[in-house]
Design a protein around this motif. Structure first.
Motif, PDB file in Angstrom:
ATOM      1  N   HIS A  78       0.775  -1.267   0.006  1.00  0.00           N
ATOM      2  CA  HIS A  78      -0.131  -0.089  -0.032  1.00  0.00           C
ATOM      3  C   HIS A  78       0.666   1.329  -0.072  1.00  0.00           C
ATOM      4  O   HIS A  78       0.272   2.412  -0.225  1.00  0.00           O
ATOM      5  N   GLU A  79       2.257   1.214  -0.056  1.00  0.00           N
ATOM      6  CA  GLU A  79       3.179   2.419  -0.111  1.00  0.00           C
ATOM      7  C   GLU A  79       4.103   2.134  -0.936  1.00  0.00           C
ATOM      8  O   GLU A  79       4.884   2.764  -0.910  1.00  0.00           O
ATOM      9  N   GLU A  80       3.877   1.413  -2.318  1.00  0.00           N
ATOM     10  CA  GLU A  80       5.291   1.309  -2.972  1.00  0.00           C
ATOM     11  C   GLU A  80       4.578   0.752  -4.388  1.00  0.00           C
ATOM     12  O   GLU A  80       3.782  -0.257  -4.214  1.00  0.00           O
ATOM     13  N   TYR A 129      11.251  -1.551  -6.001  1.00  0.00           N
ATOM     14  CA  TYR A 129      10.097  -0.989  -5.551  1.00  0.00           C
ATOM     15  C   TYR A 129      10.523   0.434  -5.203  1.00  0.00           C
ATOM     16  O   TYR A 129      11.509   0.820  -4.586  1.00  0.00           O
ATOM     17  N   TRP A 130       9.438   1.345  -5.124  1.00  0.00           N
ATOM     18  CA  TRP A 130       9.630   2.749  -4.748  1.00  0.00           C
ATOM     19  C   TRP A 130       8.014   3.231  -4.575  1.00  0.00           C
ATOM     20  O   TRP A 130       6.884   2.892  -4.768  1.00  0.00           O
ATOM     21  N   PRO A 131       8.215   4.314  -3.668  1.00  0.00           N
ATOM     22  CA  PRO A 131       6.907   4.926  -3.115  1.00  0.00           C
ATOM     23  C   PRO A 131       6.305   5.558  -4.281  1.00  0.00           C
ATOM     24  O   PRO A 131       6.912   6.434  -5.086  1.00  0.00           O
ATOM     25  N   PRO A 132       4.860   5.801  -4.137  1.00  0.00           N
ATOM     26  CA  PRO A 132       4.080   6.550  -5.207  1.00  0.00           C
ATOM     27  C   PRO A 132       4.572   8.203  -5.496  1.00  0.00           C
ATOM     28  O   PRO A 132       4.644   8.720  -6.186  1.00  0.00           O
ATOM     29  N   THR A 133       5.124   8.694  -4.088  1.00  0.00           N
ATOM     30  CA  THR A 133       5.469  10.129  -4.367  1.00  0.00           C
ATOM     31  C   THR A 133       6.595  10.219  -5.018  1.00  0.00           C
ATOM     32  O   THR A 133       6.891  11.620  -5.472  1.00  0.00           O
ATOM     33  N   MET A 134       7.423   9.256  -5.716  1.00  0.00           N
ATOM     34  CA  MET A 134       8.571   9.597  -6.546  1.00  0.00           C
ATOM     35  C   MET A 134       8.283   9.864  -7.947  1.00  0.00           C
ATOM     36  O   MET A 134       8.974   9.933  -8.822  1.00  0.00           O
ATOM     37  N   GLY A 135       6.804   9.619  -8.295  1.00  0.00           N
ATOM     38  CA  GLY A 135       6.605   9.947  -9.555  1.00  0.00           C
ATOM     39  C   GLY A 135       5.533   9.143 -10.343  1.00  0.00           C
ATOM     40  O   GLY A 135       5.350   8.189  -9.694  1.00  0.00           O
ATOM     41  N   ARG A 136       5.035   9.595 -11.414  1.00  0.00           N
ATOM     42  CA  ARG A 136       4.061   8.708 -12.098  1.00  0.00           C
ATOM     43  C   ARG A 136       4.466   7.456 -12.838  1.00  0.00           C
ATOM     44  O   ARG A 136       5.755   7.465 -12.745  1.00  0.00           O
ATOM     45  N   ILE A 137       3.673   6.320 -12.763  1.00  0.00           N
ATOM     46  CA  ILE A 137       4.131   4.978 -13.440  1.00  0.00           C
ATOM     47  C   ILE A 137       3.344   4.689 -14.787  1.00  0.00           C
ATOM     48  O   ILE A 137       3.876   3.934 -15.639  1.00  0.00           O
ATOM     49  N   ASP A 138       2.840   5.852 -15.341  1.00  0.00           N
ATOM     50  CA  ASP A 138       1.989   5.570 -16.473  1.00  0.00           C
ATOM     51  C   ASP A 138       2.674   6.376 -17.687  1.00  0.00           C
ATOM     52  O   ASP A 138       2.110   6.854 -18.780  1.00  0.00           O
ATOM     53  N   LEU A 139       3.908   6.563 -17.279  1.00  0.00           N
ATOM     54  CA  LEU A 139       4.682   7.306 -18.500  1.00  0.00           C
ATOM     55  C   LEU A 139       5.082   6.616 -19.892  1.00  0.00           C
ATOM     56  O   LEU A 139       4.987   5.269 -19.812  1.00  0.00           O
ATOM     57  N   PRO A 161       1.237  -1.774  -9.742  1.00  0.00           N
ATOM     58  CA  PRO A 161       0.912  -0.648  -9.311  1.00  0.00           C
ATOM     59  C   PRO A 161       0.661  -0.643  -7.892  1.00  0.00           C
ATOM     60  O   PRO A 161       0.325  -1.738  -7.155  1.00  0.00           O
ATOM     61  N   ASN A 162       0.937   0.312  -7.100  1.00  0.00           N
ATOM     62  CA  ASN A 162       0.673   0.535  -5.888  1.00  0.00           C
ATOM     63  C   ASN A 162      -0.879   0.000  -5.502  1.00  0.00           C
ATOM     64  O   ASN A 162      -1.570   0.478  -6.088  1.00  0.00           O
ATOM     65  N   GLY A 163      -0.856  -0.859  -4.438  1.00  0.00           N
ATOM     66  CA  GLY A 163      -2.322  -1.317  -3.896  1.00  0.00           C
ATOM     67  C   GLY A 163      -2.694  -2.353  -4.706  1.00  0.00           C
ATOM     68  O   GLY A 163      -3.642  -3.046  -4.318  1.00  0.00           O
ATOM     69  N   GLU A 164      -2.053  -2.969  -5.794  1.00  0.00           N
ATOM     70  CA  GLU A 164      -2.928  -4.188  -6.490  1.00  0.00           C
ATOM     71  C   GLU A 164      -2.115  -5.329  -5.930  1.00  0.00           C
ATOM     72  O   GLU A 164      -1.122  -5.511  -5.655  1.00  0.00           O
ATOM     73  N   ARG A 165      -3.198  -6.252  -5.591  1.00  0.00           N
ATOM     74  CA  ARG A 165      -2.793  -7.618  -5.159  1.00  0.00           C
ATOM     75  C   ARG A 165      -2.265  -8.331  -6.323  1.00  0.00           C
ATOM     76  O   ARG A 165      -2.625  -8.562  -7.548  1.00  0.00           O
TER      77      ARG A 165
END
Length: 117
Positions: free
Chosen positions: A52-54, A107-117, A85-89
């Motif tokens: 839930h945090e990465e 792994y990295w926190p969502p605060t480090m940027g978008r993943i849909d680039l 993606p963050n939070g996906e089982r």
């Protein structure tokens, strides 16, 4: 320079598989992101779980398997990379009865940027 031993003797039991924390060495709490090495035994699988945090990427180095994210399943093999993606089982199953499935996890926190680039 830091050099890590990636031999199987460094693996411990985590997530239902064999796993080694490569970075940060000393625990996840030491850095916002990390890298691990994982080995799934023939016919084995990771425990279904979510973070839930990465966000996470699995980079398949050896073997083949089935990646499950939510209700979607896809075949993966060496030279595949999977974005989780963050939070996906998610769960990774080894499709072989004889060969290990080896992958790196980044792994990295969502605060480090978008993943849909």
């Amino acid at each position: 320079m830091i050099v890590r031993d990636l031999s199987d003797s460094q693996l411990t039991d985590e997530y239902g598989i064999r796993y080694q924390q490569v970075y940060p060495f000393g625990g996840d709490h030491l850095a916002d992101w990390g890298v691990g090495r994982a080995v799934v035994a023939p016919g084995g699988e990771t425990e279904p779980h979510e973070h839930h945090e990465e966000h996470e990427v699995f980079i398949i180095l050896q073997g083949s398997g089935v990646m499950v994210i939510g209700s979607e399943e896809r075949a993966v093999a060496a030279q595949s990379a999977v974005l989780i993606p963050n939070g996906e089982r998610h769960q990774l199953r080894n499709a072989s009865a004889t060969e290990q499935l080896v992958f790196m996890s980044v792994y990295w926190p969502p605060t480090m940027g978008r993943i849909d680039l």
